[in-house]
Design a protein around this motif. Structure first.
Motif, PDB file in Angstrom:
ATOM      1  N   VAL A 146      40.156 -42.937 -20.419  1.00 18.09           N
ATOM      2  CA  VAL A 146      38.595 -43.555 -20.040  1.00 18.09           C
ATOM      3  C   VAL A 146      38.705 -44.222 -18.534  1.00 18.09           C
ATOM      4  O   VAL A 146      37.987 -43.659 -17.649  1.00 18.09           O
ATOM      5  N   VAL A 147      39.979 -44.747 -18.320  1.00 17.38           N
ATOM      6  CA  VAL A 147      39.865 -45.306 -17.013  1.00 17.38           C
ATOM      7  C   VAL A 147      40.000 -44.103 -15.920  1.00 17.38           C
ATOM      8  O   VAL A 147      39.049 -44.209 -14.950  1.00 17.38           O
ATOM      9  N   ILE A 148      40.662 -43.150 -16.149  1.00 19.28           N
ATOM     10  CA  ILE A 148      40.576 -42.073 -15.298  1.00 19.28           C
ATOM     11  C   ILE A 148      39.199 -41.402 -15.040  1.00 19.28           C
ATOM     12  O   ILE A 148      38.619 -41.044 -14.031  1.00 19.28           O
ATOM     13  N   THR A 149      38.614 -41.082 -16.297  1.00 20.37           N
ATOM     14  CA  THR A 149      37.429 -40.551 -16.336  1.00 20.37           C
ATOM     15  C   THR A 149      36.349 -41.281 -15.430  1.00 20.37           C
ATOM     16  O   THR A 149      35.668 -40.909 -14.396  1.00 20.37           O
ATOM     17  N   ILE A 150      36.208 -42.591 -15.651  1.00 23.54           N
ATOM     18  CA  ILE A 150      35.324 -43.437 -14.998  1.00 23.54           C
ATOM     19  C   ILE A 150      35.752 -43.711 -13.595  1.00 23.54           C
ATOM     20  O   ILE A 150      34.929 -43.394 -12.638  1.00 23.54           O
ATOM     21  N   GLY A 151      37.001 -44.070 -13.639  1.00 22.32           N
ATOM     22  CA  GLY A 151      37.633 -44.034 -12.070  1.00 22.32           C
ATOM     23  C   GLY A 151      37.075 -43.219 -11.205  1.00 22.32           C
ATOM     24  O   GLY A 151      36.475 -43.163 -10.117  1.00 22.32           O
ATOM     25  N   VAL A 152      37.583 -41.797 -11.552  1.00 25.17           N
ATOM     26  CA  VAL A 152      37.134 -40.983 -10.593  1.00 25.17           C
ATOM     27  C   VAL A 152      35.944 -40.641 -10.279  1.00 25.17           C
ATOM     28  O   VAL A 152      35.241 -40.246  -9.439  1.00 25.17           O
ATOM     29  N   GLY A 153      34.914 -40.816 -11.626  1.00 27.51           N
ATOM     30  CA  GLY A 153      33.760 -40.544 -11.574  1.00 27.51           C
ATOM     31  C   GLY A 153      33.103 -41.696 -10.497  1.00 27.51           C
ATOM     32  O   GLY A 153      31.964 -41.131  -9.440  1.00 27.51           O
ATOM     33  N   VAL A 154      33.444 -42.848 -10.505  1.00 25.10           N
ATOM     34  CA  VAL A 154      32.849 -43.955  -9.560  1.00 25.10           C
ATOM     35  C   VAL A 154      33.305 -43.732  -8.079  1.00 25.10           C
ATOM     36  O   VAL A 154      32.670 -43.660  -7.183  1.00 25.10           O
ATOM     37  N   TRP A 155      34.635 -43.602  -7.921  1.00 29.95           N
ATOM     38  CA  TRP A 155      35.516 -43.435  -6.726  1.00 29.95           C
ATOM     39  C   TRP A 155      36.396 -42.205  -6.708  1.00 29.95           C
ATOM     40  O   TRP A 155      37.405 -42.365  -6.515  1.00 29.95           O
ATOM     41  N   PRO A 156      35.396 -41.097  -6.356  1.00 35.36           N
ATOM     42  CA  PRO A 156      36.129 -39.889  -6.181  1.00 35.36           C
ATOM     43  C   PRO A 156      36.930 -39.372  -5.160  1.00 35.36           C
ATOM     44  O   PRO A 156      37.674 -38.374  -4.974  1.00 35.36           O
ATOM     45  N   ASP A 157      36.552 -40.294  -3.964  1.00 36.16           N
ATOM     46  CA  ASP A 157      36.904 -40.001  -2.649  1.00 36.16           C
ATOM     47  C   ASP A 157      38.449 -39.303  -2.593  1.00 36.16           C
ATOM     48  O   ASP A 157      38.873 -38.242  -1.752  1.00 36.16           O
ATOM     49  N   TRP A 158      39.310 -40.068  -2.824  1.00 34.05           N
ATOM     50  CA  TRP A 158      40.829 -39.918  -2.816  1.00 34.05           C
ATOM     51  C   TRP A 158      41.030 -38.577  -3.462  1.00 34.05           C
ATOM     52  O   TRP A 158      41.680 -37.691  -2.762  1.00 34.05           O
ATOM     53  N   LEU A 159      40.457 -38.290  -4.504  1.00 34.60           N
ATOM     54  CA  LEU A 159      40.939 -36.903  -5.384  1.00 34.60           C
ATOM     55  C   LEU A 159      40.495 -35.931  -4.217  1.00 34.60           C
ATOM     56  O   LEU A 159      41.256 -34.983  -4.248  1.00 34.60           O
ATOM     57  N   LEU A 160      39.150 -36.006  -3.932  1.00 33.17           N
ATOM     58  CA  LEU A 160      38.578 -34.902  -3.331  1.00 33.17           C
ATOM     59  C   LEU A 160      39.434 -34.897  -1.927  1.00 33.17           C
ATOM     60  O   LEU A 160      39.797 -33.580  -1.675  1.00 33.17           O
ATOM     61  N   SER A 161      39.887 -35.844  -1.387  1.00 24.38           N
ATOM     62  CA  SER A 161      40.354 -35.766   0.051  1.00 24.38           C
ATOM     63  C   SER A 161      41.822 -34.900  -0.171  1.00 24.38           C
ATOM     64  O   SER A 161      42.216 -34.213   0.582  1.00 24.38           O
ATOM     65  N   VAL A 162      42.392 -35.422  -1.391  1.00 23.96           N
ATOM     66  CA  VAL A 162      43.675 -34.831  -1.803  1.00 23.96           C
ATOM     67  C   VAL A 162      43.530 -33.375  -1.930  1.00 23.96           C
ATOM     68  O   VAL A 162      44.113 -32.503  -1.164  1.00 23.96           O
ATOM     69  N   THR A 163      42.675 -33.208  -2.836  1.00 23.05           N
ATOM     70  CA  THR A 163      42.514 -31.602  -3.112  1.00 23.05           C
ATOM     71  C   THR A 163      42.001 -30.700  -1.993  1.00 23.05           C
ATOM     72  O   THR A 163      42.303 -29.618  -1.594  1.00 23.05           O
ATOM     73  N   GLU A 164      41.258 -31.550  -0.901  1.00 20.52           N
ATOM     74  CA  GLU A 164      41.007 -30.561   0.308  1.00 20.52           C
ATOM     75  C   GLU A 164      42.223 -30.084   1.096  1.00 20.52           C
ATOM     76  O   GLU A 164      42.060 -28.915   1.405  1.00 20.52           O
ATOM     77  N   SER A 165      43.128 -30.884   0.919  1.00 21.63           N
ATOM     78  CA  SER A 165      44.470 -30.578   1.806  1.00 21.63           C
ATOM     79  C   SER A 165      45.333 -29.672   0.885  1.00 21.63           C
ATOM     80  O   SER A 165      46.027 -29.047   1.401  1.00 21.63           O
ATOM     81  N   VAL A 166      44.816 -29.449  -0.228  1.00 21.72           N
ATOM     82  CA  VAL A 166      45.772 -28.307  -1.117  1.00 21.72           C
ATOM     83  C   VAL A 166      45.556 -26.941  -0.465  1.00 21.72           C
ATOM     84  O   VAL A 166      44.462 -26.433  -0.255  1.00 21.72           O
ATOM     85  N   SER A 167      46.808 -26.379  -0.234  1.00 20.93           N
ATOM     86  CA  SER A 167      46.844 -25.022   0.217  1.00 20.93           C
ATOM     87  C   SER A 167      47.809 -24.181  -0.586  1.00 20.93           C
ATOM     88  O   SER A 167      48.611 -24.844  -1.462  1.00 20.93           O
ATOM     89  N   THR A 168      47.954 -22.827  -0.424  1.00 20.29           N
ATOM     90  CA  THR A 168      48.665 -22.018  -1.264  1.00 20.29           C
ATOM     91  C   THR A 168      49.714 -21.367  -0.337  1.00 20.29           C
ATOM     92  O   THR A 168      49.190 -21.298   1.095  1.00 20.29           O
ATOM     93  N   TYR A 169      50.751 -21.042  -0.612  1.00 21.85           N
ATOM     94  CA  TYR A 169      51.762 -20.508   0.205  1.00 21.85           C
ATOM     95  C   TYR A 169      51.300 -18.831   0.279  1.00 21.85           C
ATOM     96  O   TYR A 169      51.303 -18.403  -0.899  1.00 21.85           O
ATOM     97  N   ALA A 170      50.796 -18.374   1.265  1.00 19.00           N
ATOM     98  CA  ALA A 170      50.523 -16.782   1.132  1.00 19.00           C
ATOM     99  C   ALA A 170      50.680 -16.481   2.456  1.00 19.00           C
ATOM    100  O   ALA A 170      50.779 -17.235   3.472  1.00 19.00           O
TER     101      ALA A 170
END
Lengths: 538, 175, 642, 101, 502
Positions: E477-501
């Motif tokens: 629940v905490v994660i669900t709500i937490g991310v729902g309310v304050w998603p910026d960190w997750l988004l900025s993290v995933t934005e930097s996600v890249s693949t080795y190709a």
């Protein structure tokens, strides 16, 4: 450019009153959630405190509001989801001001006015929590100036309402609640896609970056004609369902009828306004061209709604259902005014949103009181109440007259402005719409006669007179009804600048010239000649 | 010569496969499988994958099929399955169509791709060093995969433990 | 004094407020006196204003008092403003004056009613609304009063709301009036669009300068007339008035005889420049509507047996007369007749009320007769009213009616003929009523037992407080004609055309000029003809009902008002209702049905698709295989080969 | 002439198809399992053929892994089958269709 | 010829440490656990969680290195050492931890308790991680098999219920079929690209200009690979197994399948399609589109008519797969380009959040199920709010999140995917997805109705909520709500996600 830009920065307040408007009720809900469920009396107290405080804040906003400024005030803007260019951006202008105040005032009354009819007081706890959450959501929707934020609030309000209807409603509540939830959600599904498309297309032409900020989008981006129309359509579907516009209205009677009284009050009072407000704030402001282009469609649907809703209301056997259908008719007027594109009409629409909120809200309260006493909403089972409860009847009469639109009461001013303003650009629609005034008298008076007139029979002979608490609840409503009817100036002069700015914006974008009375509608505005049948004389 | 080998081996393979499908008795089906496996092994030899051929015979034919037969005996499910009745009428025609479709499409693609393949493929590696080369490749490029197989086997072992353990402890099991 | 115009409506409003708050504590009869006092005060102020206006010269006889800005939105600026000019003050005078008298009467009439104070609450509110109506400086303020009087009449008609008929009548009145209001609203919109304002000043000025297209003017005029038809109970919307007799008699007197119903005439007069600017057919439509209504209602009145119904239909008929005048451009005559009619019709209604009071709420004339002995004062005053309405000189009615006929002839002989016939009928049925009620043998004793409830049954004269208004009104009915005397030889020059002079600034634009028309020259003869007609009507009635020489002709068709009402209500109850039901059905079955239909469809489809999930692995494998084939088809054939 | 890679690939395809066919028509879980083995062998065949085509040992390595996987699968699969057959001897997959809809 | 001396590949042990950690944990549990008597107080779970946490921390450290040093490959190009892999690893580990908590709550004290289950969970997690980070199709296949075999066993592991075993067998047979297909795909692709190594495949296709579409083998390969992966992600029409298996398997295992299984499968799909085959995006994207739409429609439609909650959730997970495929489709538009759009990111975010959501949901389901002898029909949930308001609230949060109500992680996930789709201009699929979401919302409402609005039937004992399960729900629940309310960190993290190709 228009006043919006000027106010975009807005007077940055030290005290974020608008954010408080959202957070206070939310906090109240949280507090109730953690309170012990064994002390139901605290629940109501907490709810009351929170809502009253919110109401006070909204009143403060009302008095601190600069009437002559058409832009957004008390703006508070903080980055929220920067990666997506989303910010916590709240602001209030003449269009939203009174809706906010209405929300702030309506909730305390709904809370104090009538208790949820439920067996065990322990169930009060979620009831009040949901109610406060609802208030927070509604406030947010009226205040947010960020598309994402707006969508969040617009969606979130469904949840508390769903539970209020489903949890404390009447016999058909589950069906009604589900219908309400899904119906609205379908609408917002389209809006979501539209919002995103708007943002990206705006990035492509004009803005160059991703932002969900309403003002930046409206002022900065310019869409190709067809694109704008599609995007507008996406928004419009959501709002049309919420309003509700004619063919999409059938969720409303069920929801209203089945909802607990407070639910109906809030639903009619403020939630329906989300739709009409959305049309003004997002439809017209973001996509003026599309709105102009599709106006005859909306005007027609609105007029159909007015007549159709009235006729359907006439035939209802359930008092609450009747009031619900009357809402369809009233909101038809509001839509009519919205798409008439004249200061009078739009100002009237904004005002009528509030008026309808007040009078229909009061009507639902009264019907709820009747139900509390007689445990029925069937008109056929009520008779001659005026004989045994004259004061109750009098209160009902006043509210009803304002709903009918008798001059001197608030309902009239709004309706009159809408009609007279729309007459300038949409004559023949108005000619038809005005007949709705007749029908309104017909169905309400008929209902009144069946319920209050005649000899009371056995069950109704013991109908209790208005109680003090109820009287105190209704007094503010009646006060507003009379005051606004007699002296609407304070309200109008705060609404009008914002409306003027909006129309100015529309003119900037579409070259539309607002027709002034005693002046022939300019020739370049072909649409008018087309759909006004024979052009204007005089 | 190679042609003859190919044809014969292919016949073994297909015959075996048909056997697996058509034999009503699981034991016979298993024997059909053995036939197929041998055929494949022969092909391996023909393609000078001697090591794989050996493994094929030992592991597959030797271990796996034996395991099958063992289970069949253990469970006594060797009573033959009546293939004449089919509860779902469309199942068989549909299956036939699908299988033919798969075969046809893949064959079509393979034939199309024939152009990209040389007419006379060379030999993988000198016969004696096939095993060496394989080992070299196995322990250099594919060492991680090789290690992974061990994890795979752990899973298999643990799995059987779980599946069988409660038979020991288990309550109300027909033993 | 002029700036105190606002006091005129304010005082009744104050009375309303007082009774609203203290009504129960005041109780009977004090509440009544408070209300009456309020109206009296208003009357006094009005008189004051009247004198001031009289003093000023004709071009400045119009004074606007702006209270506050009411509905200001950009180009639309509407003030809550009052206009004191000859017309409005004339109206205000008899509204307050007669209103006061009726209040007094009501104090007696409503004696003992449990809702005594509430009655005066409504009454004061009504007077307030009526005053706003007449004093309004712009259409919207007038409309405020216009709807206000509508609402009040709704309250008052359905005052005894436990009576189903009363409740229905009230509703009918309100809704029918609303139909008219529709017209008024549209007229306002049209006016606003054309002129950018809804104030009488601006609209009329534009009309006079001709800066408004005649088509627009016609539209405005006719739409306003629609409103007038509703308010003033003309064909086809007159239906509510007869039913409105369900209300207490003072209400009938105040609202349905003297004041409210004349609002339509007032409005047309107020906007006469617009009417003048309108196309020619506009006035004709009005005139014809009036004439036909007058005749139509008169024929119905002939066959009524309910004492108040007769008066009601005669009211409709007389209003028809007024519109006939308006249509013929005889605004002064219209106002003149409005005033005199207010006098004698109020008088007769109150008289009938007194009779009903005395007869213990018996309204059927067939159960009356010979009441002149039982209630002499009532009888006497009533007879004066009768002579007035019948058009017997020198009573008030004669002068006004004569003037109208004069103008009518000037515009069209046919209308004149209709007018004359109506006059005859009027004299006839009024005489019939008087005879049935006050002469002949007493028919009520035979019905005594029905009233056995309260001991032996004897009609009794009403209390003083009820008789006083009768007397005053009787006097007015006698001398009322003096305010507008024609130019007959016998009449001294100085006394002639007083009202016309007084109203001139208002009606000048629209007033028809009939000097040097044949009609004008023959006016003396016309007068004599009118008198002859009146006498003929009276004589006929006497023959039929007094002497019994001739058989009474009271065909059921007339008694039923040409079955018009029945037809309308059977349409409403029949096709109309079915149409409404159809809409409701459509909503439930089609619109909502579609929604639920979608839901059902979804479930249905799901149920079908569900069948695929047989739970058998081999089927699953089959489906997977099928999927493989499809994807292979895409890749190998569609993407590969092609 | 000597068989080219294509021949082998075609043969593999046929074998694979036969395997899938069996999987769809047989009811005995053991036999169905054998059919899966057939398909795996088809894969192996094509791997080796292609490895020879490219003179690249990777293909053969892959086959090696496939065999291991096959072995592991057999262990697990037979385990599951046994545990079921214990409770309901002689059950065919057609009998195991309680979960559906 | 003389044998030249053998050089093994260089091995970056640190980068491998997360995998080693989990495998080691599994071994530890097996060896020690098997030799010692039953451990008390959920020590197995403790160890498992500890291991997972350590592995997670390690992978975070590796992430740091990548952030500095950039992506590379490990062990002779067998594994990719890129942020994509690390994020997927973290996703898997988080889900695993939640599932383990639930599993402990479910098994502790019962005769099912023991080290084996946890060991299998850990190895399965390893397999999933490998799938997500494989840079060689063979390795990916092995990871897939590791995961699948473990799941087959776990699905069948509840010997008390026939359903469990039936589901195990079905899953096994169909899974075997699917892996054979997948393998065949690898073979064909090998035939087309002359390698099984993803990097080499990519380079091969970049360098060779395919003339006149004579790369038939490649196409067949892609097709078969796609089928194999579609089967694992349970996309229509390859979803047939999932309802039965989800319903039959023990609830905690279902949670694992739905969270870890899906995550791994989608990671593999992204690796294969986006990383390995960007140059054939026009070939596979339409297929993904069709799969997405099919999954959305069929999943939502069939979910509506179910009466068993687990089965409902199974179908809803099918429609969730549809949503994820929408993201994949979006990622396909500009696969391989420098500005690749946000499709990949949106899918990753969705996987993370959905994993948490579904784990939490099934955590509640386990509690209810064990209270009703494994019955998970709707009526088993009737009146849950009266018995366990807190639990009901948690369930409601998860359901609302799955329905995509704002201020929850679920909404964010959906928003991201739709955003990606709209960004690529594929409006049709976006709208279809949203409408399908509404249809699916109906079933969440149905569950909520019985939870909140239906009275608790007579004689139903109040559920016993094991502490660990409660913890799992709370965390979720905490994660669900937490991310729902304050998603910026997750988004900025995933934005930097890249693949080795490349």
């Amino acid at each position: 450019m228009s006043a919006f830009l000027a106010a975009a920065g807005g007077p940055e307040l030290a005290f974020p009153v608008l954010s408080m408007l959202v957070f206070v009720p939310a906090a109240g809900a949280l507090a109730i959630a953690v309170l012990s469920r064994r002390r139901p009396e605290y629940m109501k107290l907490t709810a009351l405190l929170a809502s009253v405080f919110t109401g006070a804040l909204s009143i403060w906003v009302l008095q601190a509001f600069h009437g002559d400024d058409g832009g957004f005030q008390f703006v508070s803007k903080h980055p929220w989801i920067e990666t997506w260019g989303i910010s916590w951006h709240l602001g209030v202008d003449g269009i939203s001001l009174f809706l906010v105040v209405l929300t702030g005032v309506l909730f305390p009354l709904a809370i104090v006015g009538i208790d949820p009819h439920n067996d065990d007081p322990a169930r009060d706890k979620p009831y009040f929590a949901w109610l406060l959450l609802l208030e927070a959501g509604v406030m947010g929707s009226f205040l947010s100036l960020d598309l994402f934020l707006f969508f969040v609030f617009f969606e979130i309000v469904l949840v508390p309402m769903y539970f209020l209807i489903g949890g404390w409603g009447y016999e058909g509540r589950v069906y009604a609640a589900t219908k309400f939830f899904l119906y609205t959600m379908i609408g917002s599904a389209f809006m979501l896609v539209s919002i995103l498309a708007t943002v990206f297309i705006a990035r492509a032409n004009g803005l160059g970056r991703i932002t969900f900020d309403l003002i930046e989008l409206a002022e900065g981006a310019d869409f190709a004609v067809s694109t704008g129309r599609w995007l507008f359509f996406g928004f419009a579907v959501a709002f049309a369902v919420k309003v509700p516009v004619f063919p999409l209205h059938t969720w409303l009677p069920d929801a209203h009828t089945q909802a607990p009284t407070a639910g109906s009050v809030v639903l009619a009072g403020v939630m329906l306004k989300l739709g009409t407000y959305g049309f003004l704030r997002f439809g017209l402001y973001l996509f003026p061209e599309a709105a102009r282009w599709s106006r005859s469609l909306w005007l027609t649907l609105a007029v159909i709604g007015i007549i159709y809703g009235a006729i359907a209301a006439t035939m209802q056997k359930d008092l609450k259902r009747l009031v619900a259908y009357s809402s369809v008719a009233h909101l038809g007027f509001i839509v009519l005014g919205t798409f008439a594109f004249t200061s009078q009409a739009i100002t009237g629409s904004v005002m009528q949103m509030v008026n309808h909120g007040v009078s229909t809200g009061a009507l639902f309260l009264l019907v709820g009181m009747i139900y509390e006493r007689r445990h029925t909403r069937q008109i056929s089972e009520l008779r001659g109440i005026q004989h045994v409860a004259p004061i109750f009847a009098a209160a009902f009469m006043v509210v009803m007259l304002s709903s009918i639109g008798v001059p001197g009461l608030n309902g009239f001013v709004g309706e009159y402005l809408i009609l007279i303003g729309s007459f300038l650009t949409a004559r023949w629609w108005v000619v038809v719409a005005a007949t709705g005034v007749i029908l309104a008298a017909l169905y309400l008076l008929w209902a009144y006669q069946r319920v209050f007139h005649g000899e009371p029979d056995e069950e109704n002979r013991t109908f209790p007179e208005l109680r003090w608490r109820e009287a105190m609840t209704l007094l503010p409503f009646i006060g507003i009804i009379v005051f606004t009817g007699v002296y609407p100036k304070p309200m109008l002069e705060r609404i009008e600048p914002a409306v003027g700015a909006l129309i100015e914006h529309v003119s900037d974008r579409t070259g539309y010239v607002e027709p002034q009375p005693a002046a022939v509608v300019p020739a370049d505005d072909g649409a008018d000649h087309a759909d006004d049948g024979h052009g204007e004389e005089g | 010569m190679e042609l003859v080998v190919f044809v014969l081996a292919s016949l073994m393979v297909l015959a075996g496969a048909v056997g697996v499908i058509a034999y009503r008795n699981p034991v016979h089906a298993a024997l059909g499988l053995v036939l197929t496996l041998f055929g494949v092994a022969v092909h391996f030899v023909a393609m000078e994958a001697h090591f794989l051929a050996a493994v094929q015979v030992i592991v597959y034919a030797g271990a796996i099929v034996v395991l099958f037969l063992f289970v069949i005996m253990l469970l006594g499910v060797d009573r033959s399955e009546d293939l004449s009745i089919e509860p779902f009428r469309i199942q068989r025609p549909a299956a036939a169509v699908i299988s033919l479709g798969v075969i046809g499409l893949i064959v079509a693609a393979v034939v199309r791709a024939a152009g990209t393949l040389s007419d006379d493929p060379g030999t993988a590696a000198p016969g004696d060093s096939n095993i060496r080369a394989l080992a070299r490749n196995l322990f250099s490029d594919h060492v991680l995969a090789f290690e992974l197989t061990s994890v795979l086997l752990i899973v298999a072992v643990v799995g059987t433990v779980i599946l069988t353990r409660r038979v020991r402890r288990g309550e109300g099991d027909v033993r | 004094m002029l700036d105190l115009v606002w006091l005129i409506p304010a005082l009744p409003l104050l009375g309303f407020a007082l009774i609203l708050v203290f009504g129960r504590r005041l109780g009977e009869p004090r509440a009544g006196f408070v209300a009456a006092a309020a109206v009296l005060g208003a009357f006094v102020v009005t008189v004051g204003v009247f004198l001031d206006l009289l003093a000023t010269d004709e071009h400045h006889r119009s004074h606007v008092v702006t209270l506050f800005s009411w509905v200001p939105v950009s180009s639309l600026q509407i003030d809550m403003a009052l206009l004191a000019d000859p017309l409005s003050i004339t109206m205000a005078l008899f509204v307050t004056g007669i209103g006061f008298l009726i209040h007094l009467f009501a104090i007696g009439y409503m004696h003992g009613d449990p809702k005594f104070s509430k009655f005066f609450l409504y009454l004061n509110l009504f007077v307030f609304s009526m005053l706003m109506l007449v004093l309004g400086e712009n259409l919207l303020v007038t409309f405020l009063g216009w709807e206000g009087v509508g609402a009040c009449s709704y309250f008052l008609i359905s005052f005894w709301h436990t009576r189903e008929s009363a409740a229905t009548a009230g509703k009918k009145a309100f809704v029918t009036n609303r139909i008219g209001d529709w017209g008024v609203m549209l007229a306002m919109f049209l006016g606003f669009q054309a002129v950018g304002s809804v104030s009488y000043g601006a609209l009329n000025a534009a009309a006079e300068q001709g800066s408004i297209a005649s088509s627009t003017a016609t539209g405005i005029a006719l739409l306003l007339f629609v409103g007038a038809v509703g308010k003033s109970a003309q064909l086809p919307l007159y239906l509510w008035l007869p039913d409105a007799m369900e209300g207490p008699t003072p209400v009938s007197a105040l609202i349905h005889a003297a004041t409210m119903v004349t609002a339509g005439v007032f409005l047309m007069t107020r906007m006469n420049p617009m009417l003048a600017a309108a196309a020619d057919y506009a006035p004709q439509i009005i005139a014809w509507t009036g004439a036909i209504t007058a005749l139509f209602a008169a024929t119905i009145a002939v066959a009524q047996n309910d004492i108040k119904k007769v008066l009601a239909y005669s009211t409709v008929s007389q209003l028809g007369y007024m519109f006939l005048a308006v249509g013929s451009g005889a605004y002064v005559a219209a106002v003149f007749h409005m005033v005199t009619h207010a006098f004698f019709k109020a008088l007769m209604f109150l008289g009938s009320g007194s009779v009903i009071h005395g007869m213990h709420h018996e309204q059927d004339m067939r159960r009356m007769g010979a009441l002149r002995l039982a209630m002499p004062v009532t009888a006497g005053t009533f007879i004066i009213g009768w002579l007035a309405i019948a058009g017997v000189p020198p009573f008030a009615g004669f002068w006004s009616k004569d003037e109208i006929l004069l103008f009518t002839l000037a515009s069209s002989p046919v209308l004149y003929a209709i007018g004359l016939v109506t006059a005859i009928l009027t004299a006839y049925y009024m005489t019939r009523q008087v005879i049935m009620v006050f002469f002949g043998e007493a028919r009520w004793e035979s019905h005594a037992e029905e009233h056995g409830a309260h001991g032996e049954f004897t009609p009794h004269e009403s209390p003083k407080i009820m008789l006083l208004p009768l007397v005053v009104l009787a006097a007015l009915s006698i001398v009322g004609g003096a305010i507008q005397l024609p130019s007959f030889g016998i009449v001294p020059k100085a006394w002639r055309y007083k009202l016309e002079e007084w109203l001139h600034p208002v009606v000048a634009p629209g007033e028809a000029v009939i000097k040097d028309t044949a009609a004008y020259d023959a006016k003396s003869w016309l007068a004599l003809l009118a008198i002859a007609c009146a006498l003929a009507g009276i004589a006929a009635a006497v023959m039929v009902y007094g002497r019994r020489r001739l058989p009474a002709v009271e065909p059921q068709l007339l008694a039923d008002g040409w079955r018009y009402d029945a037809a309308v209500s059977s349409f409403m109850g029949g096709p109309g209702r079915r149409m409404f039901d159809a809409v409701a059905w459509f909503d439930a079955r089609v619109v909502d049905g579609a929604v639920n239909g979608v839901a059902t469809a979804v479930r249905g489809v799901s149920g079908r698709v569900r069948g695929i999930q047989t739970g058998n692995v081999r089927n699953y494998a089959g489906v997977v295989g099928a999927g493989i084939v499809l994807i292979l088809v895409w890749f190998v054939i569609l993407r590969g080969v092609l | 002439m000597s068989p080219t890679t294509t021949w082998y690939l075609v043969l593999a395809a046929v074998l694979f198809g036969l395997g899938s066919f069996g999987l769809m028509i047989r009811r005995n879980p053991l036999v169905m399992f054998m059919c899966i083995e057939l398909m795996l062998n088809a894969v192996n065949l094509s791997f080796v053929a292609l490895a020879r085509e490219f003179t690249d040992i990777d293909g053969q390595t892959a086959v090696f892994f496939v065999m291991v996987v096959a072995a592991a699968e057999v262990v697990v699969g037979l385990g599951i089958i046994i545990s079921i057959m214990r409770r309901r001897p002689g059950a065919t997959v057609d009998d195991l269709a309680e979960l559906r809809g | 010829m003389l044998a030249q001396e053998f050089l093994g590949p260089s091995i970056d042990w640190f980068a491998l440490s997360p995998y080693l950690m989990t495998v080691g944990g599994a071994l530890l549990l097996m060896v020690v656990g098997a030799l010692t008597p039953l451990w008390p107080r959920g020590l197995y779970a403790g160890v498992t969680i500890a291991v997972s946490i350590v592995a997670g921390v390690l992978s975070l450290l590796v992430w740091d290195d990548i952030a500095d040093g950039g992506a590379t490959t490990l062990v002779a190009g067998a594994l990719a050492r890129d942020t994509f892999a690390q994020f997927l690893t973290l996703t898997v580990l988080v889900a695993t931890i939640l599932v383990v908590l639930v599993t402990d709550g479910e098994l502790r004290g019962s005769d099912g308790d023991g080290p084996e289950v946890y060991a299998l969970l850990l190895t399965a997690a390893t397999g999933a991680m490998i799938m997500g980070s494989a840079n060689d199709l063979i390795v990916m296949f092995l990871g897939l098999e590791t995961l699948s075999l473990a799941l087959y066993v776990l699905a069948a592991s509840d010997r008390r219920r026939n359903a469990s075993q039936e589901s195990g067998l079905k899953y096994f047979i169909l899974g075997g079929f699917a892996s054979a297909v997948f393998l065949y795909g690898i073979a064909m692709l090998y035939g087309g690209a002359r390698s099984t190594n993803i990097s080499e495949i990519t380079t091969f296709f970049r360098d060779t200009v395919t003339v006149g579409r004579n790369d038939a083998l490649v196409l067949v390969g892609i097709a078969l690979l796609l089928v194999g992966l579609a089967f694992k992600v349970a996309a229509v029409p390859f979803h047939m197994w999932s309802p039965d298996v989800y319903q039959g398997a023990p609830s905690n295992i279902t949670a694992f399948m739905a969270s870890v299984g899906k995550a791994a499968a989608f990671a593999a799909m992204l690796r294969v399609l986006v990383v390995a085959l960007p140059f054939h995006r026009d070939d596979w994207r339409p297929v993904v589109w069709v799969l997405a739409v099919a999954s959305l429609v069929v999943g939502s439609l069939l979910a509506v008519v179910q009466t068993d909650v687990k089965r409902m959730l199974a179908y809803s997970s099918v429609s969730h797969a549809g949503f994820l495929l929408v993201g994949v489709e979006a990622a396909g538009h500009r696969a391989g380009e420098l500005d690749a759009g946000s499709g990949l990111q949106s899918v990753l975010v969705y996987l993370m959040l959905y994993g948490v959501l579904v784990a939490g949901t099934f955590a509640v389901v386990t509690v209810v199920a064990r209270n009703h002898e494994g019955d998970t029909g709707l009526d088993a949930f009737a009146g849950l709010a009266q018995r366990r308001p807190a639990l009901a609230l948690g369930l409601t949060v998860f359901l609302l999140a799955q329905a995509g109500v704002p201020l929850t992680g679920g909404f964010l996930a959906k928003w991201g995917v739709i955003q990606a789709a709209v960004d690529e201009g594929s409006y049709a699929v976006a709208i279809i997805a949203m409408v399908a979401a509404v249809v699916a919302a109906f079933l969440y409402l149905r569950i909520m109705v019985s939870v909140w609005l239906q009275p608790s039937p007579e004689g139903v004992v109040t559920e016993r909520v094991p502490a660990m399960t409660g913890l799992a729900v709370t965390v979720a629940v905490v994660i669900t709500i937490g991310v729902g309310v304050w998603p910026d960190w997750l988004l900025s993290v995933t934005e930097s996600v890249s693949t080795y190709a490349r």
